[in-house]
Design a protein around this motif. Structure first.
Motif, PDB file in Angstrom:
ATOM      1  N   GLN A  77      -0.997  -5.602  11.940  1.00 25.30           N
ATOM      2  CA  GLN A  77      -0.748  -4.365  11.199  1.00 25.30           C
ATOM      3  C   GLN A  77      -1.865  -4.210  10.178  1.00 25.30           C
ATOM      4  O   GLN A  77      -1.877  -4.903   9.179  1.00 25.30           O
ATOM      5  N   GLN A  78      -2.766  -3.300  10.465  1.00 25.49           N
ATOM      6  CA  GLN A  78      -3.891  -3.132   9.534  1.00 25.49           C
ATOM      7  C   GLN A  78      -3.604  -2.093   8.467  1.00 25.49           C
ATOM      8  O   GLN A  78      -4.382  -1.911   7.544  1.00 25.49           O
ATOM      9  N   GLN A  79      -2.499  -1.398   8.614  1.00 23.17           N
ATOM     10  CA  GLN A  79      -2.089  -0.409   7.613  1.00 23.17           C
ATOM     11  C   GLN A  79      -0.685  -0.760   7.151  1.00 23.17           C
ATOM     12  O   GLN A  79       0.132  -1.189   7.951  1.00 23.17           O
ATOM     13  N   ALA A  80      -0.420  -0.526   5.867  1.00 19.49           N
ATOM     14  CA  ALA A  80       0.941  -0.754   5.366  1.00 19.49           C
ATOM     15  C   ALA A  80       1.763   0.486   5.683  1.00 19.49           C
ATOM     16  O   ALA A  80       2.017   1.316   4.832  1.00 19.49           O
ATOM     17  N   ARG A  81       2.144   0.616   6.956  1.00 20.63           N
ATOM     18  CA  ARG A  81       2.900   1.803   7.348  1.00 20.63           C
ATOM     19  C   ARG A  81       4.389   1.475   7.345  1.00 20.63           C
ATOM     20  O   ARG A  81       4.761   0.298   7.326  1.00 20.63           O
ATOM     21  N   PRO A  82       5.246   2.503   7.366  1.00 16.97           N
ATOM     22  CA  PRO A  82       6.683   2.254   7.309  1.00 16.97           C
ATOM     23  C   PRO A  82       7.142   1.316   8.428  1.00 16.97           C
ATOM     24  O   PRO A  82       6.674   1.438   9.562  1.00 16.97           O
ATOM     25  N   PHE A  83       8.032   0.409   8.098  1.00 12.18           N
ATOM     26  CA  PHE A  83       8.662  -0.528   9.036  1.00 12.18           C
ATOM     27  C   PHE A  83       7.713  -1.589   9.599  1.00 12.18           C
ATOM     28  O   PHE A  83       8.064  -2.281  10.564  1.00 12.18           O
ATOM     29  N   ALA A  84       6.497  -1.711   9.050  1.00  7.47           N
ATOM     30  CA  ALA A  84       5.565  -2.739   9.529  1.00  7.47           C
ATOM     31  C   ALA A  84       6.240  -4.108   9.375  1.00  7.47           C
ATOM     32  O   ALA A  84       6.764  -4.416   8.307  1.00  7.47           O
ATOM     33  N   THR A  85       6.222  -4.896  10.436  1.00  2.27           N
ATOM     34  CA  THR A  85       6.925  -6.184  10.391  1.00  2.27           C
ATOM     35  C   THR A  85       6.003  -7.294   9.889  1.00  2.27           C
ATOM     36  O   THR A  85       4.798  -7.272  10.153  1.00  2.27           O
ATOM     37  N   GLY A  86       6.597  -8.233   9.181  1.00  2.90           N
ATOM     38  CA  GLY A  86       5.851  -9.424   8.751  1.00  2.90           C
ATOM     39  C   GLY A  86       4.785  -9.141   7.712  1.00  2.90           C
ATOM     40  O   GLY A  86       3.968 -10.002   7.417  1.00  2.90           O
ATOM     41  N   LEU A  87       4.786  -7.932   7.157  1.00  2.20           N
ATOM     42  CA  LEU A  87       3.726  -7.566   6.207  1.00  2.20           C
ATOM     43  C   LEU A  87       4.261  -7.699   4.780  1.00  2.20           C
ATOM     44  O   LEU A  87       5.253  -7.053   4.436  1.00  2.20           O
ATOM     45  N   PRO A  88       3.611  -8.510   3.934  1.00  2.00           N
ATOM     46  CA  PRO A  88       4.084  -8.623   2.550  1.00  2.00           C
ATOM     47  C   PRO A  88       3.624  -7.447   1.692  1.00  2.00           C
ATOM     48  O   PRO A  88       2.761  -6.682   2.118  1.00  2.00           O
ATOM     49  N   GLU A  89       4.164  -7.347   0.507  1.00  2.00           N
ATOM     50  CA  GLU A  89       3.716  -6.338  -0.466  1.00  2.00           C
ATOM     51  C   GLU A  89       2.374  -6.802  -1.024  1.00  2.00           C
ATOM     52  O   GLU A  89       2.284  -7.897  -1.587  1.00  2.00           O
ATOM     53  N   THR A  90       1.350  -6.001  -0.834  1.00  2.00           N
ATOM     54  CA  THR A  90       0.033  -6.405  -1.351  1.00  2.00           C
ATOM     55  C   THR A  90      -0.371  -5.577  -2.576  1.00  2.00           C
ATOM     56  O   THR A  90      -1.304  -5.936  -3.280  1.00  2.00           O
ATOM     57  N   ARG A  91       0.353  -4.470  -2.829  1.00  2.00           N
ATOM     58  CA  ARG A  91      -0.073  -3.574  -3.913  1.00  2.00           C
ATOM     59  C   ARG A  91       0.082  -4.211  -5.288  1.00  2.00           C
ATOM     60  O   ARG A  91      -0.570  -3.808  -6.233  1.00  2.00           O
ATOM     61  N   THR A  92       0.990  -5.183  -5.390  1.00  2.00           N
ATOM     62  CA  THR A  92       1.223  -5.799  -6.706  1.00  2.00           C
ATOM     63  C   THR A  92       0.633  -7.203  -6.785  1.00  2.00           C
ATOM     64  O   THR A  92       0.930  -7.949  -7.728  1.00  2.00           O
TER      65      THR A  92
END
Ligand code: PLP
Length: 500
Positions: free
Chosen positions: A137-152
């Motif tokens: 998942q190269q974009q933080a799109r809705p429902f992306a699995t296994g992707l952590p929050e990177t904005r904070t």
């Protein structure tokens, strides 16, 4: 082919966009070279004298002289004393397939897609091609699995530590590193695993890698022969299956229930599997936690047959109902477990740092394999991460993310209950970063995934994570990288897309 030199052809070629950043003599040399390679300037054709061409182009004679000299050195033209410069005759032979001579003429790019993209590949190469690879998942799109929050993510702290490392280690941090991993990081990982995951490892057993996938790739290479077998959870993580099958190892599906892998089926199977791949903390994708009884059975199965347990503990840190169960590695007194962890979930996926805690007897072979594969993980990254852990930032970040994701899991479960009632059932896992949603009778995965895609929502279907038996239909909804508001909005959009 031109039998006489046509100045206009050269002038036009000199205007090519790709040549504009070059010096004038390089532009003339490249343009003449291209015309000769294309056969526009025929082999044997006499080129204008340098003085003549310089006058025609309005450039200094030296400029043309430099261009001709380079073409001569590269064998594109021959220069005859008192006679002039000619397009090399051997260029014609080359263009027609001869191999002698010193010219390197690039082969023309194929203009058709080959009928068999596997042509020329080894059997293993064909298996890799057939796997289709793993798409991230190269974009933080809705429902992306296994992707952590990177904005904070605390980028400022990370940058400060990286500057410190650079200042302290200077040129040393720029050299090759230990293929097993930087000692400070291995120590920090071992301390963390022993304290937080109930493991029993020393820094000497830790191998720093780029990712879980790299660990699985190495396991396939070192622990199973081509044609051999590895037992995997069904449904299960496709990345693991692809790593094994790419090494021409058979994957043997073993069903999963509410307590994780069915160890009774594993025992009953006659697959000859040399290893079993498991996700005991939060089974991927169902989220089930492997019960203690089954953990012990798994260890017994491995010990009896001299087999290996590949324990993928990819997101155990995100457990929302009490403490996460201690890892299998810590329970295993027989030394049959290879523990695999990743910082791609707890920190950020772009970091590309994962690790293994290995039985002592496997350390050397795995380290050699890593040294052959890609040498080591960048020392600067490793030393920065080690400081991040030593200074307490890692534990603080994981604590903060655990709290955040627990709230987001609730937000996702609530939104699903509110907007998708009657469409899916959701067994709420005790942790993880995504929610498995099983479709009720009358709803199909294929259709709902298609409808969602038409509304710009990409859903991870569940059925394709099954290998044998009866695949269940549904989706896996990632929530860790979405705010509560984003979750509510996306679930409403999903509802409108599939049941307007
Ligand atoms: C079960 C499981 N293991 C491992 C990974 C990937 O980890 P890495 O990016 O470190 O290879 C994933 C990714 O989603 C996963 O779901």
């Amino acid at each position: 082919m031109a039998q006489t030199f046509e100045l206009d052809t050269l002038r036009m070629r000199l205007c090519d966009a790709g040549l504009q950043s070059l010096d004038l003599h390089q532009r003339i040399q490249r343009a003449l070279r291209a015309l000769a390679l294309e056969g526009v300037l025929a082999p044997g054709l006499k080129l204008p004298a340098t003085r003549t061409l310089a006058l025609s182009l309005g450039v200094a004679r030296d400029t043309v002289e430099n261009a001709y000299e380079q073409l001569h050195r590269d064998g594109f033209i021959v220069r005859r004393q008192g006679s002039g410069s000619y397009v090399s005759g051997s260029l014609g032979a080359r263009l027609h397939g001869a191999t002698a001579g010193r010219l390197h003429v690039p082969a023309p790019a194929p203009d058709v897609t080959p009928a068999d993209p596997g042509a020329g590949l080894s059997l293993r190469g064909r298996a890799v091609l057939a796997s289709g690879g793993v798409s991230d998942q190269q974009q933080a799109r809705p429902f992306a699995t296994g992707l952590p929050e990177t904005r904070t993510f605390p980028c400022d702290i990370w940058l400060r530590l990286q500057r410190q490392v650079m200042g302290d280690h200077r040129a040393q941090a720029l050299l090759h590193g230990d293929p097993q991993g930087a000692r400070p990081l291995r120590e920090a990982i071992a301390a963390y695993l022993n304290l937080e995951r109930g493991a029993r490892v020393s820094a000497d057993q830790v191998l720093v890698l780029s990712s879980t996938r790299q660990a699985l790739f190495l396991c396939a290479q070192l622990l199973a022969d081509a044609g051999g077998a590895i037992a995997v959870e069904d449904p299960g993580y496709a990345g693991a299956r692809k790593a094994f099958e790419s090494a021409q190892v058979r994957t043997v599906p073993v069903a999963v229930d509410g307590q994780g892998l069915r160890t009774d089926l594993l025992r009953a199977g006659r697959s000859g599997a040399s290893c079993v791949y498991v996700t005991p903390s939060h089974q991927y994708p169902t989220g089930a936690t492997l019960s203690l009884q089954r953990r012990l059975e798994l260890i017994g199965w491995a010990a009896e047959g001299g087999r290996w347990i590949l324990e993928d503990d990819y997101d155990s840190e995100f457990h929302y109902d009490g403490l996460p169960t201690a890892c299998v590695q810590g329970l295993d007194t027989q030394g049959r477990t290879l523990y695999i962890g990743t910082f791609g979930k707890t920190l950020f996926p772009g970091l590309r740092v994962g690790y293994m805690a290995l039985p002592a007897q496997l350390v050397q072979a795995f380290t050699h394999a890593r040294s052959i594969l890609d040498g080591h993980t960048p020392p600067l990254t490793q030393l920065t991460l080690a400081r991040f852990m030593q200074d307490g930032h890692y534990n603080a970040h994981v604590r903060a993310m655990r709290k955040l994701y627990a709230r987001r899991q609730q937000a996702m479960a609530q939104a699903v209950a509110e907007h998708l009632q009657g469409i899916v059932t959701v067994p709420l896992p005790r942790g993880g970063m995504q929610l498995p949603c099983f479709l009720e009778p009358g709803w199909t995965e294929e259709k709902t995934v298609r409808q969602a895609a038409a509304a710009g929502l990409r859903l991870q279907g569940l059925s394709r994570l099954y290998q044998g038996g009866m695949p269940r239909q549904g989706w896996l909804l990632g929530y860790a990288a979405m705010t509560d508001h984003e979750i509510a909005t996306a679930v409403q959009q999903l509802r409108h897309a599939i049941a307007p």
